[in-house]
Design a protein around this motif. Structure first.
Motif, PDB file in Angstrom:
ATOM      1  N   PHE A 194      -7.749  -4.805  -6.909  1.00  0.00           N
ATOM      2  CA  PHE A 194      -9.122  -4.532  -6.483  1.00  0.00           C
ATOM      3  C   PHE A 194      -9.242  -3.227  -5.711  1.00  0.00           C
ATOM      4  O   PHE A 194      -8.412  -2.908  -4.857  1.00  0.00           O
ATOM      5  CB  PHE A 194      -9.651  -5.701  -5.649  1.00  0.00           C
ATOM      6  N   LYS A 195     -10.323  -2.524  -6.011  1.00  0.00           N
ATOM      7  CA  LYS A 195     -10.630  -1.294  -5.289  1.00  0.00           C
ATOM      8  C   LYS A 195     -10.982  -1.650  -3.856  1.00  0.00           C
ATOM      9  O   LYS A 195     -11.469  -2.752  -3.583  1.00  0.00           O
ATOM     10  CB  LYS A 195     -11.814  -0.591  -5.960  1.00  0.00           C
ATOM     11  N   LYS A 196     -10.762  -0.695  -2.980  1.00  0.00           N
ATOM     12  CA  LYS A 196     -11.046  -0.935  -1.566  1.00  0.00           C
ATOM     13  C   LYS A 196     -12.513  -0.640  -1.287  1.00  0.00           C
ATOM     14  O   LYS A 196     -12.872   0.401  -0.771  1.00  0.00           O
ATOM     15  CB  LYS A 196     -10.139  -0.051  -0.701  1.00  0.00           C
ATOM     16  N   ASN A 197     -13.354  -1.537  -1.682  1.00  0.00           N
ATOM     17  CA  ASN A 197     -14.788  -1.414  -1.423  1.00  0.00           C
ATOM     18  C   ASN A 197     -15.300  -2.792  -1.090  1.00  0.00           C
ATOM     19  O   ASN A 197     -14.601  -3.784  -1.278  1.00  0.00           O
ATOM     20  CB  ASN A 197     -15.529  -0.925  -2.676  1.00  0.00           C
ATOM     21  N   ASN A 198     -16.520  -2.831  -0.665  1.00  0.00           N
ATOM     22  CA  ASN A 198     -17.149  -4.120  -0.428  1.00  0.00           C
ATOM     23  C   ASN A 198     -17.643  -4.644  -1.771  1.00  0.00           C
ATOM     24  O   ASN A 198     -18.691  -4.250  -2.250  1.00  0.00           O
ATOM     25  CB  ASN A 198     -18.314  -3.916   0.540  1.00  0.00           C
ATOM     26  N   LEU A 199     -16.841  -5.483  -2.409  1.00  0.00           N
ATOM     27  CA  LEU A 199     -17.144  -5.926  -3.769  1.00  0.00           C
ATOM     28  C   LEU A 199     -17.628  -7.370  -3.781  1.00  0.00           C
ATOM     29  O   LEU A 199     -17.272  -8.153  -2.896  1.00  0.00           O
ATOM     30  CB  LEU A 199     -15.874  -5.819  -4.627  1.00  0.00           C
ATOM     31  N   PRO A 200     -18.403  -7.733  -4.805  1.00  0.00           N
ATOM     32  CA  PRO A 200     -18.841  -9.135  -4.897  1.00  0.00           C
ATOM     33  C   PRO A 200     -17.712 -10.088  -5.306  1.00  0.00           C
ATOM     34  O   PRO A 200     -17.862 -11.301  -5.236  1.00  0.00           O
ATOM     35  CB  PRO A 200     -19.928  -9.100  -5.976  1.00  0.00           C
ATOM     36  N   VAL A 201     -16.613  -9.548  -5.762  1.00  0.00           N
ATOM     37  CA  VAL A 201     -15.450 -10.368  -6.115  1.00  0.00           C
ATOM     38  C   VAL A 201     -14.218  -9.754  -5.464  1.00  0.00           C
ATOM     39  O   VAL A 201     -14.233  -8.590  -5.066  1.00  0.00           O
ATOM     40  CB  VAL A 201     -15.223 -10.426  -7.655  1.00  0.00           C
ATOM     41  N   GLY A 202     -13.163 -10.546  -5.390  1.00  0.00           N
ATOM     42  CA  GLY A 202     -11.909 -10.005  -4.881  1.00  0.00           C
ATOM     43  C   GLY A 202     -11.556 -10.536  -3.506  1.00  0.00           C
ATOM     44  O   GLY A 202     -12.353 -11.211  -2.860  1.00  0.00           O
ATOM     45  N   PRO A 203     -10.346 -10.224  -3.088  1.00  0.00           N
ATOM     46  CA  PRO A 203      -9.831 -10.764  -1.825  1.00  0.00           C
ATOM     47  C   PRO A 203     -10.370 -10.010  -0.609  1.00  0.00           C
ATOM     48  O   PRO A 203     -11.053  -8.997  -0.746  1.00  0.00           O
ATOM     49  CB  PRO A 203      -8.325 -10.539  -1.966  1.00  0.00           C
ATOM     50  N   ALA A 204      -9.993 -10.501   0.548  1.00  0.00           N
ATOM     51  CA  ALA A 204     -10.317  -9.797   1.780  1.00  0.00           C
ATOM     52  C   ALA A 204      -9.633  -8.434   1.762  1.00  0.00           C
ATOM     53  O   ALA A 204      -8.612  -8.250   1.096  1.00  0.00           O
ATOM     54  CB  ALA A 204      -9.822 -10.624   2.961  1.00  0.00           C
ATOM     55  N   GLU A 205     -10.223  -7.496   2.488  1.00  0.00           N
ATOM     56  CA  GLU A 205      -9.715  -6.109   2.482  1.00  0.00           C
ATOM     57  C   GLU A 205      -8.219  -6.044   2.828  1.00  0.00           C
ATOM     58  O   GLU A 205      -7.499  -5.195   2.318  1.00  0.00           O
ATOM     59  CB  GLU A 205     -10.510  -5.237   3.467  1.00  0.00           C
ATOM     60  N   GLU A 206      -7.759  -6.947   3.693  1.00  0.00           N
ATOM     61  CA  GLU A 206      -6.357  -6.886   4.127  1.00  0.00           C
ATOM     62  C   GLU A 206      -5.378  -7.103   2.969  1.00  0.00           C
ATOM     63  O   GLU A 206      -4.202  -6.740   3.062  1.00  0.00           O
ATOM     64  CB  GLU A 206      -6.105  -7.916   5.228  1.00  0.00           C
ATOM     65  N   PHE A 207      -5.857  -7.724   1.875  1.00  0.00           N
ATOM     66  CA  PHE A 207      -4.967  -7.943   0.732  1.00  0.00           C
ATOM     67  C   PHE A 207      -5.133  -6.869  -0.349  1.00  0.00           C
ATOM     68  O   PHE A 207      -4.591  -6.990  -1.435  1.00  0.00           O
ATOM     69  CB  PHE A 207      -5.204  -9.327   0.121  1.00  0.00           C
ATOM     70  N   LYS A 208      -5.945  -5.836  -0.031  1.00  0.00           N
ATOM     71  CA  LYS A 208      -6.111  -4.764  -1.006  1.00  0.00           C
ATOM     72  C   LYS A 208      -5.233  -3.581  -0.619  1.00  0.00           C
ATOM     73  O   LYS A 208      -5.094  -3.264   0.555  1.00  0.00           O
ATOM     74  CB  LYS A 208      -7.575  -4.307  -1.035  1.00  0.00           C
ATOM     75  N   VAL A 209      -4.689  -2.942  -1.627  1.00  0.00           N
ATOM     76  CA  VAL A 209      -3.848  -1.762  -1.395  1.00  0.00           C
ATOM     77  C   VAL A 209      -4.548  -0.585  -2.066  1.00  0.00           C
ATOM     78  O   VAL A 209      -4.875  -0.643  -3.257  1.00  0.00           O
ATOM     79  CB  VAL A 209      -2.435  -1.959  -1.998  1.00  0.00           C
ATOM     80  N   ALA A 210      -4.774   0.465  -1.296  1.00  0.00           N
ATOM     81  CA  ALA A 210      -5.469   1.637  -1.840  1.00  0.00           C
ATOM     82  C   ALA A 210      -4.643   2.278  -2.956  1.00  0.00           C
ATOM     83  O   ALA A 210      -3.406   2.299  -2.897  1.00  0.00           O
ATOM     84  CB  ALA A 210      -5.734   2.646  -0.730  1.00  0.00           C
ATOM     85  N   LEU A 211      -5.349   2.802  -3.931  1.00  0.00           N
ATOM     86  CA  LEU A 211      -4.682   3.380  -5.104  1.00  0.00           C
ATOM     87  C   LEU A 211      -3.633   4.457  -4.758  1.00  0.00           C
ATOM     88  O   LEU A 211      -2.518   4.423  -5.306  1.00  0.00           O
ATOM     89  CB  LEU A 211      -5.746   3.918  -6.067  1.00  0.00           C
ATOM     90  N   PRO A 212      -3.918   5.396  -3.853  1.00  0.00           N
ATOM     91  CA  PRO A 212      -2.884   6.409  -3.539  1.00  0.00           C
ATOM     92  C   PRO A 212      -1.618   5.783  -2.957  1.00  0.00           C
ATOM     93  O   PRO A 212      -0.515   6.301  -3.154  1.00  0.00           O
ATOM     94  CB  PRO A 212      -3.568   7.309  -2.501  1.00  0.00           C
ATOM     95  N   VAL A 213      -1.789   4.652  -2.264  1.00  0.00           N
ATOM     96  CA  VAL A 213      -0.613   3.967  -1.696  1.00  0.00           C
ATOM     97  C   VAL A 213       0.221   3.360  -2.823  1.00  0.00           C
ATOM     98  O   VAL A 213       1.455   3.471  -2.841  1.00  0.00           O
ATOM     99  CB  VAL A 213      -1.054   2.870  -0.676  1.00  0.00           C
ATOM    100  N   VAL A 214      -0.459   2.744  -3.787  1.00  0.00           N
ATOM    101  CA  VAL A 214       0.262   2.166  -4.948  1.00  0.00           C
ATOM    102  C   VAL A 214       1.037   3.272  -5.659  1.00  0.00           C
ATOM    103  O   VAL A 214       2.227   3.122  -5.978  1.00  0.00           O
ATOM    104  CB  VAL A 214      -0.721   1.498  -5.951  1.00  0.00           C
ATOM    105  N   GLU A 215       0.369   4.383  -5.857  1.00  0.00           N
ATOM    106  CA  GLU A 215       0.987   5.510  -6.571  1.00  0.00           C
ATOM    107  C   GLU A 215       2.238   5.993  -5.822  1.00  0.00           C
ATOM    108  O   GLU A 215       3.312   6.192  -6.421  1.00  0.00           O
ATOM    109  CB  GLU A 215      -0.043   6.642  -6.675  1.00  0.00           C
ATOM    110  N   LYS A 216       2.093   6.122  -4.503  1.00  0.00           N
ATOM    111  CA  LYS A 216       3.220   6.604  -3.684  1.00  0.00           C
ATOM    112  C   LYS A 216       4.381   5.601  -3.722  1.00  0.00           C
ATOM    113  O   LYS A 216       5.555   5.990  -3.877  1.00  0.00           O
ATOM    114  CB  LYS A 216       2.722   6.784  -2.244  1.00  0.00           C
ATOM    115  N   GLU A 217       4.055   4.326  -3.603  1.00  0.00           N
ATOM    116  CA  GLU A 217       5.114   3.310  -3.582  1.00  0.00           C
ATOM    117  C   GLU A 217       5.853   3.252  -4.918  1.00  0.00           C
ATOM    118  O   GLU A 217       7.087   3.083  -4.953  1.00  0.00           O
ATOM    119  CB  GLU A 217       4.508   1.946  -3.222  1.00  0.00           C
TER     120      GLU A 217
END
Ligand SMILES: C[S@@+](CC[C@H](N)C(=O)[O-])C[C@H]1O[C@@H](n2cnc3c(N)ncnc32)[C@H](O)[C@@H]1O
Length: 247
Positions: A194-217
């Motif tokens: 899930f993108k890090k936005n206020n979305l109507p679906v998806g987990p709480a923000e704490e369980f989201k990982v920003a895309l640049p972080v995924v890329e770096k990892e």
């Protein structure tokens, strides 16, 4: 009949299309485990409690993962197509949950390993497996993994998907490094979350990982990122990476 038995029955009812058609090319059906999204309700949002030893309402989680609305925003077949032709390939679905993606992969790949750390998910997927047509049944295997290790054999998977699960992994660089050993050289890894936005679906923000972080990892773990897509799905990003030939 328990609620879980009802859910399995409904999923089987949906998969029965594969039985009656009897065609290799049959498309996996939309899941029948419908639950209309309630105002303020989360969809694919509630993390399974960890460690998961029978606590929590599993039936609600499965209904959430298999919510009929999900296919509209999740577009599972389109997402799977990012992996290209899977014929003859072994695909591992890490954090398989109810098998939402696992069972959609089964008609397309030679072997699909549904991996999870929650024994309830393994039990649930196994209860679906026994109702699959035999030709598909043999392609599916469930695997109870460890939080820090998907327990793939060296070079076992030609492709791996991690959907709506990346944010639940701990020590992700170490995890990815271990995962890479279980992948064939040049094996493909598809991460959707899930993108890090206020979305109507998806987990709480704490369980989201920003895309640049995924890329770096991924890069730190030795993967080569080959595609970053934020446009195809409204709520989620898609990352495709290659294991590379060095282990
Ligand atoms: C939100 S669900 C996603 C299920 C499925 N991928 C889907 O999209 O419907 C997250 C799943 O990841 C599993 N999980 C959490 N940590 C894990 C880990 N370290 N290894 C494997 N599975 C994990 C949970 O048990 C749960 O079934």
């Amino acid at each position: 009949m328990t609620n879980q038995a009802v859910l399995v029955f409904l999923l089987f009812f949906s998969l029965a299309g594969l039985v009656s058609c009897g065609q290799e090319t049959a498309q996996p059906p939309e899941s029948p485990m419908m639950s209309t999204e309630r105002p303020g309700a989360t969809t694919v949002s509630e993390p399974i409690p960890l460690p998961s030893t029978g606590h929590g309402n599993f039936e609600n989680l499965v209904a959430d993962y298999e919510n009929n609305d999900r296919s509209i925003w999740q577009q599972p077949d389109l997402v799977i197509s990012f992996l290209g032709d899977l014929e003859g390939k072994t695909v591992a679905d890490i954090g398989a949950g109810s098998g939402y993606f696992t069972f959609r992969l089964v008609p397309k790949a030679s072997r699909v390993i549904g991996i999870d750390i929650d024994p309830r998910c393994i039990e649930f997927m196994d209860s679906v497996k026994v109702r699959l047509p035999e030709k598909y049944r043999d392609r599916f295997e469930s695997r109870l993994a460890k939080p820090e290790d998907p327990l793939l054999k060296p070079g076992e998977a030609n492709a791996v998907i991690i959907v709506n699960t990346y944010g639940y992994l701990e020590k992700r660089v170490e995890y990815l490094t271990t995962l890479k050993k279980g992948m064939s050289p040049e094996g493909q890894l598809l991460i959707i979350d899930f993108k890090k936005n206020n979305l109507p679906v998806g987990p709480a923000e704490e369980f989201k990982v920003a895309l640049p972080v995924v890329e770096k990892e991924l890069t730190q773990a030795g993967f080569e990122v080959t595609k970053l897509d934020t446009k195809t799905l409204d709520y989620q990003y898609i990352v495709l990476a290659k294991a590379g030939s060095k282990q």
